[in-house]
Enzyme design. Sequence first.
Site, mmCIF file in Angstrom:
data_model
loop_
_atom_site.group_PDB
_atom_site.id
_atom_site.type_symbol
_atom_site.label_atom_id
_atom_site.label_comp_id
_atom_site.label_asym_id
_atom_site.label_seq_id
_atom_site.Cartn_x
_atom_site.Cartn_y
_atom_site.Cartn_z
ATOM 1 N N HIS A 186 0.854 -1.194 0.000
ATOM 2 C CA HIS A 186 0.000 0.000 0.000
ATOM 3 C C HIS A 186 0.883 1.236 0.000
ATOM 4 O O HIS A 186 2.114 1.141 -0.056
ATOM 5 C CB HIS A 186 -0.952 -0.044 1.202
ATOM 6 C CG HIS A 186 -0.266 -0.266 2.526
ATOM 7 N ND1 HIS A 186 0.625 0.634 3.053
ATOM 8 C CD2 HIS A 186 -0.316 -1.300 3.413
ATOM 9 C CE1 HIS A 186 1.075 0.199 4.218
ATOM 10 N NE2 HIS A 186 0.529 -0.997 4.461
ATOM 11 N N HIS B 75 4.004 1.367 2.325
ATOM 12 C CA HIS B 75 5.185 0.673 1.796
ATOM 13 C C HIS B 75 5.831 1.500 0.683
ATOM 14 O O HIS B 75 7.053 1.619 0.597
ATOM 15 C CB HIS B 75 4.789 -0.686 1.192
ATOM 16 C CG HIS B 75 4.191 -1.652 2.173
ATOM 17 N ND1 HIS B 75 2.894 -2.101 2.070
ATOM 18 C CD2 HIS B 75 4.713 -2.271 3.252
ATOM 19 C CE1 HIS B 75 2.640 -2.950 3.048
ATOM 20 N NE2 HIS B 75 3.721 -3.080 3.787
ATOM 21 N N GLY C 212 9.265 1.717 8.685
ATOM 22 C CA GLY C 212 8.202 2.688 8.949
ATOM 23 C C GLY C 212 8.034 2.951 10.438
ATOM 24 O O GLY C 212 8.098 2.030 11.255
HETATM 25 P P1 AMP Z 1 4.682 -4.791 6.801
HETATM 26 O O1 AMP Z 1 4.474 -5.244 5.401
HETATM 27 O O2 AMP Z 1 3.422 -4.442 7.515
HETATM 28 O O3 AMP Z 1 5.586 -5.732 7.583
HETATM 29 O O4 AMP Z 1 5.478 -3.411 6.713
HETATM 30 C C1 AMP Z 1 6.684 -3.301 6.033
HETATM 31 C C2 AMP Z 1 7.296 -1.958 6.352
HETATM 32 O O5 AMP Z 1 6.411 -0.923 5.940
HETATM 33 C C3 AMP Z 1 7.556 -1.762 7.852
HETATM 34 O O6 AMP Z 1 8.780 -1.068 8.037
HETATM 35 C C4 AMP Z 1 6.379 -0.920 8.265
HETATM 36 O O7 AMP Z 1 6.607 -0.130 9.418
HETATM 37 C C5 AMP Z 1 6.178 -0.052 7.039
HETATM 38 N N1 AMP Z 1 4.816 0.481 6.993
HETATM 39 C C6 AMP Z 1 3.664 -0.213 7.081
HETATM 40 N N2 AMP Z 1 2.603 0.638 7.051
HETATM 41 C C7 AMP Z 1 3.115 1.885 6.956
HETATM 42 C C8 AMP Z 1 2.541 3.200 6.886
HETATM 43 N N3 AMP Z 1 1.231 3.399 6.922
HETATM 44 N N4 AMP Z 1 3.379 4.251 6.783
HETATM 45 C C9 AMP Z 1 4.720 4.083 6.749
HETATM 46 N N5 AMP Z 1 5.316 2.872 6.804
HETATM 47 C C10 AMP Z 1 4.532 1.787 6.912
#
Ligand code: AMP
Length: 291
Positions: A34, A37, A147
């Site tokens: 999204h 990411h 993030g």
């Molecule tokens: P995930 O796929 O949820 O494991 O997230 C992968 C990376 O994207 C991690 O470093 C998260 O913190 C970051 N991330 C997920 N959602 C967001 C967001 N809304 N804003 C910024 N970074 C994000």
Amino acid sequence: MKVVSNIAELRALLGKWVGNSSSIGFVPTMGALHKGHLSLISRSIKENDKTCVSIFVNPKQFSPDEDFDIYPRDLDQDILTLDGAKVDLLYVPRLEEMYKPGSLTVITVPVIGDILEGVYRKNLFSGVAMVVAKLLIQVGPHRLYLGEKDYQQLCVIRQMVDDLDISTDILACATIREKDGLAISSRNVRLSDQQREVAPLLHQTLLEAAEAFDNTGDELVTAENSTRKLVERGFDKVDYFSICDGLTLGAIGPKTENIRILAAAWLGNNRLIDNIALSTILTRTAGGNNN
Ligand code: AMP
């Protein structure tokens, strides 16, 4: 974009790039990509010669009662998205290679990994530490993009990278939100219409807590009032609401400069987490960063 799923191919490609003195930026994800990411990815593309993204839904960070089986997955769409974003390399590790039978090593990051999320999600940070350590060893990036949405995860990984002398710089990226303030998350697709209406009130309550704490200086009373407010506003349960030191995530002391407010709350079967820096109110008033 190259897509690889084993370590040998990954290393061959990255070795070539590093041999040409290319800087490598790395964005680990669990897919269902999204805008959050994509903000990390576009920053990596700007700051590095080559950007590698990984997609791996890491079973080790889920407890048996959590949502591993129903975690959103859409690899075909993710590949199109990453290709369109001009990512150089997508790494989709295979489970059997990531966790070889017979492997024994574990990585834990106690203290900072034991509090807040660590109390409620027992396997989360040992699983995250293990997979991120392995990915960093496999990819060997110059820069790692994480993030602030997962603020405690960022703190745990920082600690681990420092403890293990891993020579990767960590870049923290602001939380990307929907217009109404809800932090974007792969899991948001599971919210019902009614839950989706309540969900942004988590961010709203964090902002109000920042203002209340700014006025009163009382973090415990502010946290208690905010917990009550979340329930009144329609959340089913609040796991924690913490106003704490933004580096240690422990109690605020006389020398604390960086204060963070973190919360986790449930809407039905959906667990939402969010956090803000205390300075959010000041920067918002000044028309700056809306994190
Ligand atoms: P995930 O796929 O949820 O494991 O997230 C992968 C990376 O994207 C991690 O470093 C998260 O913190 C970051 N991330 C997920 N959602 C967001 C967001 N809304 N804003 C910024 N970074 C994000």
